[in-house]
Motif scaffolding. Structure first.
Motif, mmCIF file in Angstrom:
data_model
loop_
_atom_site.group_PDB
_atom_site.id
_atom_site.type_symbol
_atom_site.label_atom_id
_atom_site.label_comp_id
_atom_site.label_asym_id
_atom_site.label_seq_id
_atom_site.Cartn_x
_atom_site.Cartn_y
_atom_site.Cartn_z
ATOM 1 N N GLY A 72 36.085 12.033 68.044
ATOM 2 C CA GLY A 72 35.881 12.635 66.791
ATOM 3 C C GLY A 72 36.852 13.075 66.129
ATOM 4 N N LEU A 73 37.526 14.107 66.996
ATOM 5 C CA LEU A 73 38.619 14.919 66.022
ATOM 6 C C LEU A 73 39.777 13.990 65.794
ATOM 7 N N SER A 74 40.369 13.108 66.712
ATOM 8 C CA SER A 74 41.316 12.255 66.662
ATOM 9 C C SER A 74 41.016 11.375 65.315
ATOM 10 N N GLU A 75 39.881 10.612 65.423
ATOM 11 C CA GLU A 75 39.507 9.822 64.479
ATOM 12 C C GLU A 75 39.510 10.382 63.053
ATOM 13 N N ARG A 76 38.824 11.454 63.087
ATOM 14 C CA ARG A 76 38.700 12.282 61.550
ATOM 15 C C ARG A 76 39.954 12.884 61.213
ATOM 16 N N ALA A 77 41.088 13.260 61.961
ATOM 17 C CA ALA A 77 42.337 13.512 61.516
ATOM 18 C C ALA A 77 43.013 12.422 60.977
ATOM 19 N N TYR A 78 42.971 11.010 61.851
ATOM 20 C CA TYR A 78 43.641 10.150 61.402
ATOM 21 C C TYR A 78 43.285 9.749 59.954
ATOM 22 N N ALA A 79 41.960 9.767 59.803
ATOM 23 C CA ALA A 79 41.127 9.490 58.456
ATOM 24 C C ALA A 79 41.796 10.380 57.424
ATOM 25 N N ALA A 80 42.256 11.316 57.556
ATOM 26 C CA ALA A 80 42.820 12.249 56.884
ATOM 27 C C ALA A 80 44.265 12.202 56.567
ATOM 28 N N GLY A 81 44.906 11.225 57.341
ATOM 29 C CA GLY A 81 46.258 10.970 57.348
ATOM 30 C C GLY A 81 46.963 11.996 58.198
ATOM 31 N N VAL A 82 46.344 12.296 59.303
ATOM 32 C CA VAL A 82 47.156 13.384 60.326
ATOM 33 C C VAL A 82 47.069 12.503 61.806
ATOM 34 N N LEU A 83 48.264 12.551 62.314
ATOM 35 C CA LEU A 83 48.349 11.759 63.641
ATOM 36 C C LEU A 83 48.220 13.114 64.774
ATOM 37 N N PRO A 84 47.460 12.540 65.716
ATOM 38 C CA PRO A 84 46.953 13.752 66.918
ATOM 39 C C PRO A 84 48.585 13.681 67.775
ATOM 40 N N TYR A 85 48.838 14.890 67.962
ATOM 41 C CA TYR A 85 50.238 15.277 68.527
ATOM 42 C C TYR A 85 50.096 16.151 69.865
ATOM 43 N N TYR A 86 49.591 17.110 69.982
ATOM 44 C CA TYR A 86 49.452 18.000 71.324
ATOM 45 C C TYR A 86 47.893 18.245 71.554
ATOM 46 N N LEU A 87 47.293 18.114 72.670
ATOM 47 C CA LEU A 87 46.076 18.792 73.149
ATOM 48 C C LEU A 87 46.355 19.800 73.893
ATOM 49 N N HIS A 88 46.557 20.954 73.737
ATOM 50 C CA HIS A 88 47.125 22.203 74.551
ATOM 51 C C HIS A 88 46.027 22.440 75.464
ATOM 52 N N GLN A 89 46.247 22.904 76.839
ATOM 53 C CA GLN A 89 45.566 23.608 77.740
ATOM 54 C C GLN A 89 45.781 25.095 77.224
ATOM 55 N N LEU A 90 44.501 25.712 77.458
ATOM 56 C CA LEU A 90 44.505 27.103 76.942
ATOM 57 C C LEU A 90 45.712 27.976 77.407
ATOM 58 N N ASP A 91 46.445 28.743 76.629
ATOM 59 C CA ASP A 91 47.379 29.656 76.948
ATOM 60 C C ASP A 91 46.568 30.924 77.621
ATOM 61 N N ARG A 92 46.727 31.245 78.850
ATOM 62 C CA ARG A 92 45.994 32.524 79.602
ATOM 63 C C ARG A 92 46.215 33.933 79.227
ATOM 64 N N VAL A 93 45.772 34.108 78.052
ATOM 65 C CA VAL A 93 46.050 35.392 77.174
ATOM 66 C C VAL A 93 44.398 36.230 77.688
ATOM 67 N N ALA A 94 44.889 37.585 77.788
ATOM 68 C CA ALA A 94 43.675 38.501 77.995
ATOM 69 C C ALA A 94 42.768 38.446 77.024
ATOM 70 N N GLY A 95 41.381 38.167 77.271
ATOM 71 C CA GLY A 95 40.284 38.025 76.447
ATOM 72 C C GLY A 95 39.895 36.796 75.784
ATOM 73 N N THR A 96 40.649 35.728 76.428
ATOM 74 C CA THR A 96 40.317 34.327 76.287
ATOM 75 C C THR A 96 39.736 33.371 77.382
ATOM 76 N N ALA A 97 39.667 34.027 78.614
ATOM 77 C CA ALA A 97 38.845 33.303 79.648
ATOM 78 C C ALA A 97 37.865 32.706 79.592
ATOM 79 N N HIS A 98 36.974 32.980 78.675
ATOM 80 C CA HIS A 98 35.820 32.204 78.571
ATOM 81 C C HIS A 98 35.885 30.732 77.713
ATOM 82 N N PHE A 99 37.135 30.751 77.332
ATOM 83 C CA PHE A 99 37.459 29.278 76.697
ATOM 84 C C PHE A 99 38.138 28.389 77.571
ATOM 85 N N GLU A 100 38.348 28.707 78.927
ATOM 86 C CA GLU A 100 39.106 28.128 79.638
ATOM 87 C C GLU A 100 38.537 26.793 80.386
ATOM 88 N N VAL A 101 39.332 25.514 80.065
ATOM 89 C CA VAL A 101 38.775 24.441 81.070
ATOM 90 C C VAL A 101 39.691 24.127 82.050
#
Length: 328
Positions: A260-289
């Motif tokens: 959904g993100l890629s398709e919606r971005a492209y509809a707005a004229g934006v090409l998908p570039y990077y999907l980053h794995q979470l940078d392991r910064v203190a305070g963010t572990a609950h976001f990690e996949v």
């Protein structure tokens, strides 16, 4: 839109987590808020971005990105203050050079929105921004290094600065003949699209380099008509638009959300570039996949999207010569 309008909207941002919850009819979530986390890394979110959140939904993917929760106080091994090696990459005040040919300028510490997963949430902005001395040390460092032919404006968010300050910087960069490209990384066209005003567009139109403009959206719901219009204005002055996202637990950790993100971005004229794995910064572990789950989700995404809509799944590690692809 007049230049003062975006500044007014900037100043009017929501800064109290309990006010944010009240606006969304989610007052019962107040016991999950971490006042400690909010004091260390304050809430800030423009009201236009709040308007895109779903009222009454504690799992809203936009809300999750900005709300300071008690999860942030949980120490987790492997999560530190400088997950991507910014300190080691510093070559001058506000200048980071990790990859050959490119210099990144930490232009400012200011952002219109404070994303809870921010990899620079502990960065020493008071000491390390390129604007501190009127850009002089940063410009001198770039001029001395014959290997640099591209400059990346980052932060914080470079569009937090006035257009006059940005023009001051690019005027200095224009005196370095070997520079061939300029790149801007900014979340403002998404969270505060009013920033893309006539003055900013006139500045971009006058640049002597091709401009790659990398926006940052993590979920399709971040786009609305105002964002679409801002992105169209950027395309109209010749900017190439790319999107980078971060893979975030509870935000976009499924093939459906990412498609959904890629398709919606492209509809707005934006090409998908990077999907980053979470940078392991203190305070963010609950976001990690986990890497294994990330690779599985990305493979499912690749099976349903054409190649030009598939972002590259990568991780940034200190000392690497480029973003590291994640593969099975």
């Amino acid at each position: 839109m007049a230049g003062s309008d975006w500044k007014r909207l900037w100043r009017d941002a929501v800064r109290d987590p309990r006010e944010l919850l009240a606006l969304l009819d989610l007052g019962d979530l107040g016991n999950r808020i971490s006042d400690t986390a909010a004091a260390q890394f304050p809430l800030r979110v423009p009201r236009g971005f709040v308007a895109r959140m779903r009222r009454g939904d504690p799992h809203d993917p936009l809300l999750r990105q900005v709300l300071p929760l008690d999860d942030e106080e949980r120490p987790v091994p492997g999560f530190g203050l400088d997950a991507v090696g910014d300190a080691a990459a510093r070559t001058a005040t506000g200048v980071l050079q990790k990859y050959r040919g490119r210099a990144l300028l930490v232009t400012t510490g200011a952002c219109a929105v404070h994303c809870r997963y921010c990899f620079r949430r502990h960065f020493p902005y008071d000491e390390q921004t390129a604007i501190r001395d009127g850009w002089r040390e940063a410009l001198d460092a770039i001029a001395r290094d014959d290997s640099i032919d591209e400059v990346i404006l980052s932060g914080g968010d470079p569009l937090s600065l006035s257009t006059a300050k940005l023009a001051e910087l690019t005027h200095g960069l224009a005196a370095i003949p070997r520079l061939r490209r300029l790149r801007i990384h900014s979340r403002l066209p998404v969270v505060l699209p009013e920033r893309v005003d006539g003055d900013l567009l006139a500045w971009i139109s006058g640049l002597r380099w091709p401009l790659a403009f990398v926006i940052h959206a993590n979920h399709a719901n971040e786009f609305d008509a105002g964002v679409d219009a801002a992105l169209a204005r950027l395309r109209g002055v010749g900017a190439t638009l790319l999107n980078q996202a971060v893979l975030l637990r509870g935000v976009n950790d499924s093939a459906d959300a990412l498609a959904g993100l890629s398709e919606r971005a492209y509809a707005a004229g934006v090409l998908p570039y990077y999907l980053h794995q979470l940078d392991r910064v203190a305070g963010t572990a609950h976001f990690e996949v986990s890497d294994a789950e990330a690779i599985t989700v990305h493979a499912a995404l690749a099976a349903r999207l054409p190649g030009y809509l598939l972002p590259r799944l990568v991780r940034e590690l200190p000392g690497d010569t480029g973003k590291r692809p994640l593969t099975a």
